[in-house]
Design a protein around this motif. Structure first.
Motif: not given
Length: 231
Positions: A209, A213, A220, A223
Motif C-alpha cells: 500500500t 500510494r 493514505p 490508497a
C-alpha cells in the motif's frame, strides 16, 4: 454472352522474360562448373526459391537480419551468374574457387531455407506504463458543514444516574454503522492495476500500500481503498 477479353500485363511479361533469362544464366554457370544433367537445372530453382522465401519472410514478419541476410545471398548468387555469363568469364575454363562455390550452394541453400521456415518471428515487448505522467487528480471528500448555533450555549440539566439494576436492564446500544467506503474513480483503479502489474513484473512481488500510494500520489485512505479493489 460476351467473351472475356484477354489483357496482356506488360509488367508480368517483363517478369517472365527476366526470370527465364536469369534461369538460363544460372543453368549455364552450373553446367560450366561441372554440374551436368538434372543438377544444372536444379540450381536456378534453388536460387529463385530461396530469394522468394526470404522476400516473403520480409513481407509477412517485417524486416529482420535473418531475412535480409538470405535475401542478399540469393540476390548475389543470381546477379553473379548473370554477370559471369555475360562474357566476363570463360565458361570453358571455370576457376576452381567458382567450382567450389557452386558445389557448396546446395548445403547453403538448405540451411537458409530451414532457418527461414522454422525460426519464429520476433515479438515486440509490451510497452510499460508511462512513468512521467503526473498523479491522477482525486476528488476531495466533502466535509459536513458544522451546524450554526445562535445565542449562548444552553446549560445541560443534571442527569440522574440509574441504579446498577436499572443500568443492567437498559437495552444495549446498537453498534455504529461502518463508515461509508471512499469513492474511487474507475480510471484511477485501471491506472493502479497497470502500476501494480509493472511492479510485480519488475520485482516479482505484489505491490504494497505504501509503494502504491507513493506511485499514485494519493492520500493514505484513498490508497487503502484502491488496494482493497486490487486484491
Amino acid at each position: 454472352m460476351a467473351r472475356p477479353t484477354l489483357r496482356v500485363d506488360a509488367v508480368l511479361v517483363q517478369a517472365v522474360i527476366a526470370g527465364a533469362l536469369s534461369f538460363a544464366h544460372l543453368h549455364d554457370l552450373a553446367a560450366a562448373a561441372g554440374q551436368d544433367g538434372w543438377k544444372a537445372w536444379a540450381y536456378p530453382v534453388s536460387v529463385d526459391l530461396l530469394l522468394v522465401a526470404a522476400w516473403r519472410r520480409l513481407r509477412t514478419d517485417g524486416p529482420s537480419r535473418l531475412a535480409w541476410c538470405w535475401f542478399l545471398i540469393a540476390l548475389v548468387a543470381s546477379l553473379g551468374a548473370n554477370v559471369a555469363t555475360a562474357g566476363l568469364l570463360d565458361l570453358g575454363d571455370v576457376p576452381a574457387w567458382l567450382r567450389i562455390l557452386v558445389a557448396a550452394w546446395p548445403a547453403l541453400a538448405f540451411m537458409g531455407g530451414t532457418l527461414l521456415a522454422h525460426t519464429p518471428a520476433r515479438q515486440e515487448p509490451d510497452a510499460p506504463a508511462p512513468r512521467g505522467a503526473g498523479p491522477v487528480p482525486v476528488p476531495e471528500p466533502i466535509a459536513d458543514e458544522p451546524a450554526t448555533v445562535s445565542g449562548p450555549d444552553p446549560v445541560p440539566e443534571p442527569v440522574e444516574v440509574p441504579a446498577l439494576e436499572e443500568a443492567r436492564a437498559l437495552p444495549t446500544p446498537a453498534p455504529s454503522p461502518a463508515s461509508p467506503p471512499v469513492p474511487v474513480p474507475a480510471a484511477l483503479v485501471d491506472h493502479a492495476r497497470k502500476v501494480a502489474a509493472d511492479h510485480e513484473q519488475r520485482t516479482g512481488a505484489r505491490i504494497d500500500t505504501d509503494t502504491l500510494r507513493a506511485r499514485l500520489g494519493v492520500p493514505p485512505h484513498l490508497a487503502d481503498a484502491i488496494a482493497a479493489q486490487l486484491i
